[in-house]
Write a protein that holds these residues in place. Sequence first.
Motif, PDB file in Angstrom:
ATOM      1  N   MET A 101     -15.254  27.744 -30.569  1.00  0.00           N
ATOM      2  CA  MET A 101     -14.508  28.632 -30.017  1.00  0.00           C
ATOM      3  C   MET A 101     -14.516  28.579 -28.467  1.00  0.00           C
ATOM      4  O   MET A 101     -13.291  28.656 -27.992  1.00  0.00           O
ATOM      5  N   ASN A 102     -15.498  27.658 -27.987  1.00  0.00           N
ATOM      6  CA  ASN A 102     -15.485  27.658 -26.588  1.00  0.00           C
ATOM      7  C   ASN A 102     -15.412  26.191 -26.165  1.00  0.00           C
ATOM      8  O   ASN A 102     -15.151  25.845 -24.966  1.00  0.00           O
ATOM      9  N   PHE A 103     -15.763  25.071 -27.087  1.00  0.00           N
ATOM     10  CA  PHE A 103     -15.591  23.730 -26.756  1.00  0.00           C
ATOM     11  C   PHE A 103     -14.758  23.010 -27.868  1.00  0.00           C
ATOM     12  O   PHE A 103     -15.171  23.218 -29.132  1.00  0.00           O
ATOM     13  N   LEU A 104     -13.917  22.023 -27.485  1.00  0.00           N
ATOM     14  CA  LEU A 104     -13.229  21.450 -28.653  1.00  0.00           C
ATOM     15  C   LEU A 104     -14.212  20.652 -29.296  1.00  0.00           C
ATOM     16  O   LEU A 104     -14.033  20.375 -30.260  1.00  0.00           O
ATOM     17  N   ALA A 108     -10.754  25.627 -16.382  1.00  0.00           N
ATOM     18  CA  ALA A 108     -12.219  25.601 -17.180  1.00  0.00           C
ATOM     19  C   ALA A 108     -12.288  27.118 -17.577  1.00  0.00           C
ATOM     20  O   ALA A 108     -12.582  27.744 -16.570  1.00  0.00           O
ATOM     21  N   HIS A 109     -12.358  27.314 -18.870  1.00  0.00           N
ATOM     22  CA  HIS A 109     -12.676  28.803 -19.200  1.00  0.00           C
ATOM     23  C   HIS A 109     -14.075  28.943 -18.464  1.00  0.00           C
ATOM     24  O   HIS A 109     -14.465  30.082 -18.136  1.00  0.00           O
ATOM     25  N   TYR A 110     -14.919  28.059 -18.876  1.00  0.00           N
ATOM     26  CA  TYR A 110     -16.573  28.339 -18.234  1.00  0.00           C
ATOM     27  C   TYR A 110     -16.575  27.223 -17.523  1.00  0.00           C
ATOM     28  O   TYR A 110     -16.300  26.340 -17.426  1.00  0.00           O
ATOM     29  N   SER A 114     -16.031  18.872 -21.221  1.00  0.00           N
ATOM     30  CA  SER A 114     -15.691  19.362 -22.583  1.00  0.00           C
ATOM     31  C   SER A 114     -14.830  20.270 -22.631  1.00  0.00           C
ATOM     32  O   SER A 114     -14.957  21.601 -22.292  1.00  0.00           O
ATOM     33  N   PRO A 115     -13.575  20.174 -23.126  1.00  0.00           N
ATOM     34  CA  PRO A 115     -12.326  21.010 -22.960  1.00  0.00           C
ATOM     35  C   PRO A 115     -12.469  22.250 -23.802  1.00  0.00           C
ATOM     36  O   PRO A 115     -13.130  22.054 -24.928  1.00  0.00           O
ATOM     37  N   PHE A 116     -12.045  23.218 -23.375  1.00  0.00           N
ATOM     38  CA  PHE A 116     -11.740  24.394 -24.304  1.00  0.00           C
ATOM     39  C   PHE A 116     -10.824  24.143 -25.248  1.00  0.00           C
ATOM     40  O   PHE A 116      -9.999  23.358 -25.013  1.00  0.00           O
ATOM     41  N   PRO A 117     -10.984  24.659 -26.422  1.00  0.00           N
ATOM     42  CA  PRO A 117     -10.203  24.246 -27.623  1.00  0.00           C
ATOM     43  C   PRO A 117      -8.706  24.427 -27.533  1.00  0.00           C
ATOM     44  O   PRO A 117      -7.675  23.636 -28.093  1.00  0.00           O
TER      45      PRO A 117
END
Length: 268
Positions: free
Chosen positions: A22-25, A196-198, A206-209
């Motif tokens: 849920m946090n990384f593609l 960048a969510h995080y 590493s992209p958010f999904p």
Amino acid sequence: MGNVYEIYALRYATMSPRTPHMNFLVPDPHDSAAQDLDYFVWLIRGHGRDILVDTGFNAEEASARARKLTLNPVDALERFGVAASGIRDIIVTHLHYDHAGNLDRFPNARFHLQEREMAYATGRCMCNGLLRHPFSVEHVTLMVRHVYGERVTFHSGDGEVAPGVTVHRVGGHSDGLQVVKVETARGPVVLASDAAHYYANLQRRSPFPIVYNVGDMAAGWETIERLAGHPDRFIPGHDPIVTEIYPPASDKVDAWALHLPPTRSFAK
């Protein structure tokens, strides 16, 4: 010190539990747990004015999307001593539901939005359910009404909201996503919103999904680093680490002072 401001992150909701997917593609296969997702709005204060960045979501949207709303952002601002009627400028980083709700609660505000985001949120891409999902038609429609009411200032790429407060389109997560650069006593601080969510989205590249254009997102990380000039001066949009490393700013609401140095550095 020139045009320097204070910045406050006000948390109004949290989503838990989450999985790494849920946090990384493309999550690290060694990760078995994931951070919670915090929801913030940001208040920029200085030179006799308050500038709000994003407007969050309300109880109706929380119910529709199975989110737990701790406190409506408008009420959080009031507890922080800021009346919605006193806000004159609101920067909307993008029109996703958790950044562009409550648009009817700020009667005297002018909204700052990327022209490209308005076109994206009302154009052909919204015929696709996957791309449309993070948007609320009610929010987008209300922003259109604000356009017709001559209450929207459109920016195309880079723009200035006030001396020392600038916006910069990076796209990626949403086609017209913009980040906000704010001059503070510790140097320029970049509110990255959902670029960048995080912290780890940018740090690991590493992209958010939820992403419209991965190439734009990757280029946006470089823009954020250039604008901030130091890894400790970028603020992700949803990372609970923010609440751990910045000093609390209120005993009445969840708020943290981002213009002050963090207790932990990301510099290598």
